[in-house]
Scaffold this active site. Structure first.
Site, PDB file in Angstrom:
ATOM      1  N   GLN A 195       0.816  -1.206   0.000  1.00  0.00           N
ATOM      2  CA  GLN A 195       0.000   0.000   0.000  1.00  0.00           C
ATOM      3  C   GLN A 195       0.852   1.260   0.000  1.00  0.00           C
ATOM      4  OE1 GLN A 195      -2.886  -2.068   3.179  1.00  0.00           O
ATOM      5  NE2 GLN A 195      -3.367   0.083   2.905  1.00  0.00           N
ATOM      6  N   PHE A 226      -6.367  -3.617   3.368  1.00  0.00           N
ATOM      7  CA  PHE A 226      -7.041  -3.263   4.630  1.00  0.00           C
ATOM      8  C   PHE A 226      -6.096  -2.680   5.679  1.00  0.00           C
ATOM      9  CE2 PHE A 226      -9.165  -7.186   2.966  1.00  0.00           C
ATOM     10  CZ  PHE A 226     -10.258  -6.557   2.401  1.00  0.00           C
ATOM     11  N   GLU A 230       0.404  -1.772   4.545  1.00  0.00           N
ATOM     12  CA  GLU A 230       0.880  -0.394   4.621  1.00  0.00           C
ATOM     13  C   GLU A 230       2.335  -0.365   5.055  1.00  0.00           C
ATOM     14  OE1 GLU A 230      -0.157   3.838   6.864  1.00  0.00           O
ATOM     15  OE2 GLU A 230      -1.670   2.271   6.774  1.00  0.00           O
ATOM     16  N   ARG A 308      -5.576   7.922  17.188  1.00  0.00           N
ATOM     17  CA  ARG A 308      -6.887   7.968  16.537  1.00  0.00           C
ATOM     18  C   ARG A 308      -7.950   7.356  17.437  1.00  0.00           C
ATOM     19  NH1 ARG A 308      -9.407   8.829  11.375  1.00  0.00           N
ATOM     20  NH2 ARG A 308      -7.462   9.681  10.576  1.00  0.00           N
ATOM     21  N   ARG A 340      -8.155  -1.193   8.776  1.00  0.00           N
ATOM     22  CA  ARG A 340      -9.313  -0.360   8.433  1.00  0.00           C
ATOM     23  C   ARG A 340      -9.960   0.275   9.681  1.00  0.00           C
ATOM     24  NH1 ARG A 340     -13.538  -2.990   4.207  1.00  0.00           N
ATOM     25  NH2 ARG A 340     -14.204  -1.080   3.155  1.00  0.00           N
ATOM     26  N   GLU A 715     -13.071   3.638   5.265  1.00  0.00           N
ATOM     27  CA  GLU A 715     -13.080   3.169   6.648  1.00  0.00           C
ATOM     28  C   GLU A 715     -14.379   3.418   7.428  1.00  0.00           C
ATOM     29  OE1 GLU A 715      -8.641   3.573   8.323  1.00  0.00           O
ATOM     30  OE2 GLU A 715      -9.351   5.357   7.274  1.00  0.00           O
TER      31      GLU A 715
END
Length: 773
Positions: A195, A226, A230, A308, A340, A715
């Site tokens: 990703q 998902f 990454e 987050r 996600r 997401e």
């Protein structure tokens, strides 16, 4: 064109098998394969590694260890704490200690233990969050986000406290981790299922001790990501690169399903401990939360995941006094990573648990308590606990529309009637909201680039920095480019994402792929349009290029549409006039910032909103549940592609339901993962999809300042599945009238059955206590 339902650009290739993935290309001559040597312990000292016996295996070319790394033996993306080839200590069960390199995959597979000899001294592992807290095993300093008065809890009219643990989740993408590394004259050509091609490029260059310009990373497409590709694609690409450098031959790595599940990081498990203060009307006055994220053995992306979660512990609710503290614990498990929602789901589950506790304490419907606590109005009551004002608050809109399309009030009455007449089957209905912030937590990642080339026959190549993992990003970028240039889609060829076309890209993550890359594509198109407009104006004998309209392969005068010329003709003339037909585009998200010291800022460019109503039926004998109906209203702004967006909403919801109800990661007390295959780790199938699955996009919802008024959609729908968990809880409560329904996560049949038994015990007739003789 943007705004229309267009099929996925690779849909035909997907269903016919012609779409090419990393490990499905025609292999170059002499390609080698690698296979991991896995540790049988979750924590141990490495006494010695002796690869010599393996070298006698037919087809074994070499065995890779730390001695073969010419650069840094480390793939950490935030801090250098992720050893690629362990030399001193094993950090989790199944960790790759060495990699066998074979002429074929079968030869590489034949070389690991017992042929690669590794001696260990086992150490007692730390496996759970609570064990790590007790041992003081943390990967970060404490983080705090607060608003209001710290002592407001003590002054509250009513108080509750509790805790909730959430399990992780395996990404279970269809295509496992895969990379090819091919030596070329100037360095290395890498094909990776990643990703984040730029980060993969940087990590490979670091491990090989070379400059980034000697590594070109290309992502053809991914069979799902998902978040699991990454940062976690990097180590496997790096292993293949080390093998290529040592052997001077092409090398491939393609993990088997069970190796992928053993070796790769998951969604972070969380422990939340909370105190909440509220009024007798159900309005929250204070909330105090400690969040602990299970980082695993290394840091990876855990800090922004935790942040987050801390920034989404409010979900859609105004809490005047709130303090959220966060820590990342270190455990002897895989290094957990992006998934996600990126911490948002874990934070939201906490507040929805709190809301349900309040509603049952006060004997109020949960939806009423939710409504009474929504962000609303202006000023403080419409500002988050980290200081960001919620402009264009759409919570009430999606909520009311979801209740309306689902016939919520009528169905609730019908369910109550059903439950009164059924002793062992109960139904539950719940509605939950979502408010999800869009942008990367780290401000510098909010940028993107594009590169567009027009050829003299009028055909066009489109390059941008985003990666395609099945989510439809390339499809939307083609629509954006077609609308921006005023041409038909069939003029375009979408090129694979590659670091030699668009450099220094950000990961395709944080639901920002279309936002960032779409603006960059549009910027490149506007540059090309300006050049072509000057040429067209000359051909049409017009004085003002600004009067020209580009539409459906024609360029015409706005005030005199009959005066027009074909796009391809203008392109040919532009080449003849020596006008450049290639352009780069760039975009950076404006007006976002974050102060880590104060825990304040505007980290998100905007919010996406949604609401979901779910109805379930559970069996009191088995704990099994059936999802009977789902009704969703989701805010995607002015959709670039309603077909793609609906697919994302449906897929995100089902994946969220899997996390909350069935996908159970189980480690034993020795740190061994017991659920590393589809036989033991269950994801949702078509059988779990409700017969009535109604998705409605919010109307009249164009968003200012984004690409063609659209909003992110990757997401936010994931968290709509919290409504399933709350519907299950409502059904469990119907077996009695409990003040609390404690439900484990995931809510597996066993967890549901235990919760039912707990409810039943709370209303059981007290036993007669006889005096002791």
């Amino acid at each position: 064109m943007a705004g229309h339902r267009e099929s996925h650009e690779s849909a035909q290739g997907h269903v016919t098998g012609k779409a090419v993935y990393t490990d499905e290309q025609r292999p170059p001559v002499g390609m080698l394969s690698v296979y991991p040597v896995l540790s049988p312990y979750a924590r141990a000292r490495i006494v010695r590694i002796d690869p010599r016996p393996a070298l006698a295996t037919v087809g074994c070319v070499t065995v890779l260890t730390a001695d073969d790394v010419p650069g840094e033996n480390n793939t950490g993306v935030i801090v250098p704490d992720e050893i690629l080839f362990p030399t001193e200590e094993v950090s989790y069960w199944g960790q790759a200690i060495a990699w066998a390199v074979g002429e074929t995959e079968a030869a590489a597979k034949a070389s690991p233990p017992p042929r690669v000899v590794v001696e260990y001294e086992p150490i007692e592992p730390i496996v759970t969050i609570k064990q790590a807290i007790a041992a003081g095993w943390f990967l970060n300093a404490p983080q705090t986000v607060r608003r209001g008065e710290p002592g407001a809890i003590e002054a509250a009219e009513i108080r509750l406290d509790g805790e909730i643990e959430m399990n992780g989740q395996d990404h279970f993408y269809l295509e496992t981790q895969a990379s090819w590394v091919i030596p070329d004259e100037g360095g290395y050509k890498v094909y990776a299922s990643t990703q984040h091609p730029t980060e993969t490029q940087i990590i490979i260059a670091r491990v090989l001790g070379i400059a980034s310009n000697q590594v070109v990373v290309t992502c053809l497409r991914m069979g799902g990501g998902f978040g699991g590709k990454e940062s976690q694609a990097n180590p496997y690409a790096a292993v293949a690169a080390v093998a290529t450098r040592k052997c001077d031959r092409p090398v491939r790595v393609k993990l088997s399903r069970h190796h992928d599940m053993i070796l790769t990081g998951k969604r972070h498990g969380f422990l939340a401990q909370y105190q909440v203060g509220f009024t007798s009307e159900g309005k929250i006055t204070a909330l105090d939360v400690d969040l602990y994220a299970d980082g695993g053995w290394s840091l990876d992306l855990s800090p922004p995941v935790l942040l987050r979660a801390m920034l989404h512990v409010d979900n859609a609710y105004y809490i005047p006094n709130i303090e959220v503290r966060g820590r990342i614990v270190k455990t002897n498990k895989v290094s957990n990573t992006a998934f996600r929602g990126f911490g948002g789901p874990q934070g939201m589950v906490v507040i929805e648990e709190v809301i349900d506790r309040i509603s049952r304490k006060l004997n109020l419907p949960p939806e009423v308590v939710r409504e009474r606590n929504f962000y609303h109005g202006e000023g403080e009551t419409n500002t988050t606990h980290y200081g960001q004002a919620i402009y264009d608050n759409r919570i009430a809109r999606v909520w009311s529309e979801a209740k309306a399309i689902s016939d919520f009030a009528e169905r609730k009455v019908a369910i109550e009637s059903f439950n009164r007449s059924h002793s062992h089957q109960k139904r539950g209905l719940a509605i939950t909201p979502v408010k999800f912030g869009i942008s990367f937590n780290k401000t510098q990642y909010n940028q993107a680039g594009a590169y567009i080339l027009i050829y003299t026959d009028g055909s066009i190549q489109l390059n941008h920095g985003g990666t395609e993992m099945g989510q439809g990003l390339h499809t939307k970028m083609l629509q954006v480019a077609a609308k921006s240039l005023g041409v038909k889609l069939d003029r375009f060829r979408m090129m694979p994402t590659s670091t030699d076309k668009v450099p220094n890209t950000s990961a395709t993550a944080a639901s920002s792929g279309s936002d960032l890359n779409g603006q960059a594509v549009k910027d490149a198109c506007e540059t090309l349009k300006a050049r072509l407009a000057a040429v067209a104006a000359s051909l049409l004998e017009l004085d003002t290029p600004s009067e020209l309209v580009f539409e459906e392969d024609w360029i015409y005068c706005r005030t005199y549409p009959q005066k027009k010329i074909g796009f391809a003709e203008v392109v040919k003339q532009a080449y003849g006039d020596r006008v450049s037909l290639a352009a780069t585009g760039y975009y950076r998200t404006p007006n976002i910032y974050w102060n880590a010291d104060t825990g304040k800022g505007r980290p998100f460019y905007y919010f996406a909103y949604g609401a979901a109503v779910s109805e379930v039926e559970i069996d009191g004998f088995t704990g099994m549940f059936k999802l009977r109906q789902v009704d969703i209203v989701h805010d995607v702004g002015e959709s670039i592609n309603p077909l793609i967006d609906r697919g994302q909403i449906e897929g995100g919801f089902v994946q969220g339901m899997g996390w909350l109800t069935m996908e159970e990661l189980v480690w034993d007390d020795k740190g061994q993962l017991k659920t590393f295959a589809p036989s033991t780790y269950k994801i949702p199938t078509i059988c779990e999809i409700p017969e009535h699955f109604n998705v409605q996009l919010l109307d009249r919802a164009a968003q200012d300042g984004v690409i063609y008024g659209s909003k992110a959609v990757g997401e936010p729908p994931f968290m709509l599945a919290i409504s399933v968990r709350e519907a299950i809880r409502a059904a469990i409560a119907s077996f009695g009238q409990p003040e609390t329904v404690l439900l484990a996560s995931p809510a597996t049949p066993e967890a549901i059955l235990w919760a039912i038994e707990s409810v039943r015990e709370s209303i059981a007739t007290p036993k007669l206590l006889l005096p002791k003789s």
